[in-house]
Design a protein around this motif. Structure first.
Motif, PDB file in Angstrom:
ATOM      1  N   GLU A  22       0.831  -1.208   0.000  1.00 47.21           N
ATOM      2  CA  GLU A  22       0.000   0.000   0.000  1.00 47.21           C
ATOM      3  C   GLU A  22       0.864   1.256   0.000  1.00 47.21           C
ATOM      4  OE1 GLU A  22      -2.454  -0.564   3.411  1.00 47.21           O
ATOM      5  OE2 GLU A  22      -3.917  -1.784   2.333  1.00 47.21           O
ATOM      6  N   ALA A  23       1.935   1.249   0.785  1.00 44.74           N
ATOM      7  CA  ALA A  23       2.830   2.413   0.828  1.00 44.74           C
ATOM      8  C   ALA A  23       3.525   2.603  -0.525  1.00 44.74           C
ATOM      9  CB  ALA A  23       3.873   2.233   1.928  1.00 44.74           C
ATOM     10  N   LEU A  24       3.953   1.520  -1.131  1.00 46.93           N
ATOM     11  CA  LEU A  24       4.615   1.599  -2.429  1.00 46.93           C
ATOM     12  C   LEU A  24       3.641   2.083  -3.508  1.00 46.93           C
ATOM     13  CD1 LEU A  24       7.258   1.091  -3.914  1.00 46.93           C
ATOM     14  CD2 LEU A  24       6.477  -1.241  -4.327  1.00 46.93           C
ATOM     15  N   THR A  25       2.419   1.603  -3.455  1.00 44.25           N
ATOM     16  CA  THR A  25       1.401   2.043  -4.415  1.00 44.25           C
ATOM     17  C   THR A  25       1.133   3.529  -4.256  1.00 44.25           C
ATOM     18  OG1 THR A  25       0.385  -0.141  -4.382  1.00 44.25           O
ATOM     19  CG2 THR A  25      -0.961   1.663  -5.204  1.00 44.25           C
ATOM     20  N   GLU A  26       1.070   4.003  -3.037  1.00 39.43           N
ATOM     21  CA  GLU A  26       0.851   5.428  -2.789  1.00 39.43           C
ATOM     22  C   GLU A  26       2.006   6.264  -3.352  1.00 39.43           C
ATOM     23  OE1 GLU A  26       0.315   8.479   0.964  1.00 39.43           O
ATOM     24  OE2 GLU A  26      -0.235   6.374   1.225  1.00 39.43           O
ATOM     25  N   LEU A  27       3.235   5.787  -3.201  1.00 39.28           N
ATOM     26  CA  LEU A  27       4.387   6.487  -3.772  1.00 39.28           C
ATOM     27  C   LEU A  27       4.315   6.529  -5.300  1.00 39.28           C
ATOM     28  CD1 LEU A  27       7.324   5.187  -1.556  1.00 39.28           C
ATOM     29  CD2 LEU A  27       6.435   7.512  -1.678  1.00 39.28           C
ATOM     30  N   HIS A  28       3.912   5.417  -5.903  1.00 43.68           N
ATOM     31  CA  HIS A  28       3.790   5.369  -7.356  1.00 43.68           C
ATOM     32  C   HIS A  28       2.727   6.350  -7.846  1.00 43.68           C
ATOM     33  CE1 HIS A  28       5.659   1.126  -7.616  1.00 43.68           C
ATOM     34  NE2 HIS A  28       6.548   2.040  -7.972  1.00 43.68           N
ATOM     35  N   VAL A  29       1.597   6.387  -7.173  1.00 43.77           N
ATOM     36  CA  VAL A  29       0.519   7.290  -7.578  1.00 43.77           C
ATOM     37  C   VAL A  29       0.973   8.741  -7.439  1.00 43.77           C
ATOM     38  CG1 VAL A  29      -1.783   8.110  -6.948  1.00 43.77           C
ATOM     39  CG2 VAL A  29      -1.340   5.668  -7.124  1.00 43.77           C
ATOM     40  N   THR A  30       1.660   9.056  -6.358  1.00 42.10           N
ATOM     41  CA  THR A  30       2.168  10.416  -6.162  1.00 42.10           C
ATOM     42  C   THR A  30       3.158  10.791  -7.261  1.00 42.10           C
ATOM     43  OG1 THR A  30       1.892  10.158  -3.775  1.00 42.10           O
ATOM     44  CG2 THR A  30       3.301  11.953  -4.524  1.00 42.10           C
ATOM     45  N   ALA A  31       4.044   9.875  -7.603  1.00 39.43           N
ATOM     46  CA  ALA A  31       5.026  10.136  -8.656  1.00 39.43           C
ATOM     47  C   ALA A  31       4.336  10.320 -10.006  1.00 39.43           C
ATOM     48  CB  ALA A  31       6.042   9.000  -8.731  1.00 39.43           C
ATOM     49  N   LEU A  32       3.322   9.509 -10.290  1.00 37.28           N
ATOM     50  CA  LEU A  32       2.597   9.647 -11.551  1.00 37.28           C
ATOM     51  C   LEU A  32       1.855  10.976 -11.630  1.00 37.28           C
ATOM     52  CD1 LEU A  32       1.159   6.063 -12.100  1.00 37.28           C
ATOM     53  CD2 LEU A  32       2.818   7.249 -13.509  1.00 37.28           C
ATOM     54  N   GLN A  33       1.272  11.405 -10.512  1.00 36.23           N
ATOM     55  CA  GLN A  33       0.580  12.686 -10.498  1.00 36.23           C
ATOM     56  C   GLN A  33       1.557  13.832 -10.735  1.00 36.23           C
ATOM     57  OE1 GLN A  33      -1.382  12.521  -6.703  1.00 36.23           O
ATOM     58  NE2 GLN A  33      -3.255  11.649  -7.562  1.00 36.23           N
ATOM     59  N   ASP A  34       2.744  13.734 -10.152  1.00 40.72           N
ATOM     60  CA  ASP A  34       3.768  14.760 -10.358  1.00 40.72           C
ATOM     61  C   ASP A  34       4.204  14.809 -11.823  1.00 40.72           C
ATOM     62  OD1 ASP A  34       5.649  16.766  -9.478  1.00 40.72           O
ATOM     63  OD2 ASP A  34       7.206  15.223  -9.693  1.00 40.72           O
ATOM     64  N   ARG A  35       4.426  13.643 -12.409  1.00 40.52           N
ATOM     65  CA  ARG A  35       4.809  13.587 -13.821  1.00 40.52           C
ATOM     66  C   ARG A  35       3.708  14.165 -14.710  1.00 40.52           C
ATOM     67  NH1 ARG A  35       7.074   7.489 -14.641  1.00 40.52           N
ATOM     68  NH2 ARG A  35       8.785   7.607 -13.160  1.00 40.52           N
ATOM     69  N   LEU A  36       2.463  13.833 -14.403  1.00 38.21           N
ATOM     70  CA  LEU A  36       1.345  14.334 -15.188  1.00 38.21           C
ATOM     71  C   LEU A  36       1.251  15.851 -15.100  1.00 38.21           C
ATOM     72  CD1 LEU A  36      -1.122  13.707 -16.923  1.00 38.21           C
ATOM     73  CD2 LEU A  36      -2.435  13.435 -14.816  1.00 38.21           C
ATOM     74  N   THR A  37       1.485  16.401 -13.924  1.00 36.36           N
ATOM     75  CA  THR A  37       1.460  17.850 -13.757  1.00 36.36           C
ATOM     76  C   THR A  37       2.553  18.501 -14.589  1.00 36.36           C
ATOM     77  OG1 THR A  37       0.592  17.592 -11.514  1.00 36.36           O
ATOM     78  CG2 THR A  37       1.585  19.710 -12.063  1.00 36.36           C
ATOM     79  N   ARG A  38       3.755  17.939 -14.544  1.00 41.48           N
ATOM     80  CA  ARG A  38       4.854  18.492 -15.330  1.00 41.48           C
ATOM     81  C   ARG A  38       4.604  18.354 -16.829  1.00 41.48           C
ATOM     82  NH1 ARG A  38       9.641  15.510 -14.014  1.00 41.48           N
ATOM     83  NH2 ARG A  38       8.453  14.181 -12.635  1.00 41.48           N
TER      84      ARG A  38
END
Length: 73
Positions: A22-38
């Protein structure tokens, strides 16, 4: 006096694996959201540049048309 035994909760391997997942999935989602914003910001900059180029080309065409109509060439 009850014959019922009471056990204290403890951490077990499957539960720890689930928490880690769950923690790893949350990190992945956060990273994907950051990439999408950029990526969205980069696309907006590219769109602005594209429109500036289009306006520049149209301005040049209109300037040449005006020159030829006025006979300044």
């Amino acid at each position: 006096m009850s014959n019922e035994r009471r056990f204290e909760p403890f951490e077990c391997a499957p539960g720890l694996r689930l928490e880690a997942h769950e923690a790893l999935t949350e990190l992945h989602v956060t990273a994907l959201q950051d990439r999408l914003t950029r990526l969205e910001a980069a696309m907006e900059r590219l769109e602005r540049r594209l429109w500036l180029t289009v306006y520049g080309v149209v301005a040049m065409i209109l300037a040449e048309a005006a020159q030829s109509l006025l006979g300044l060439n």
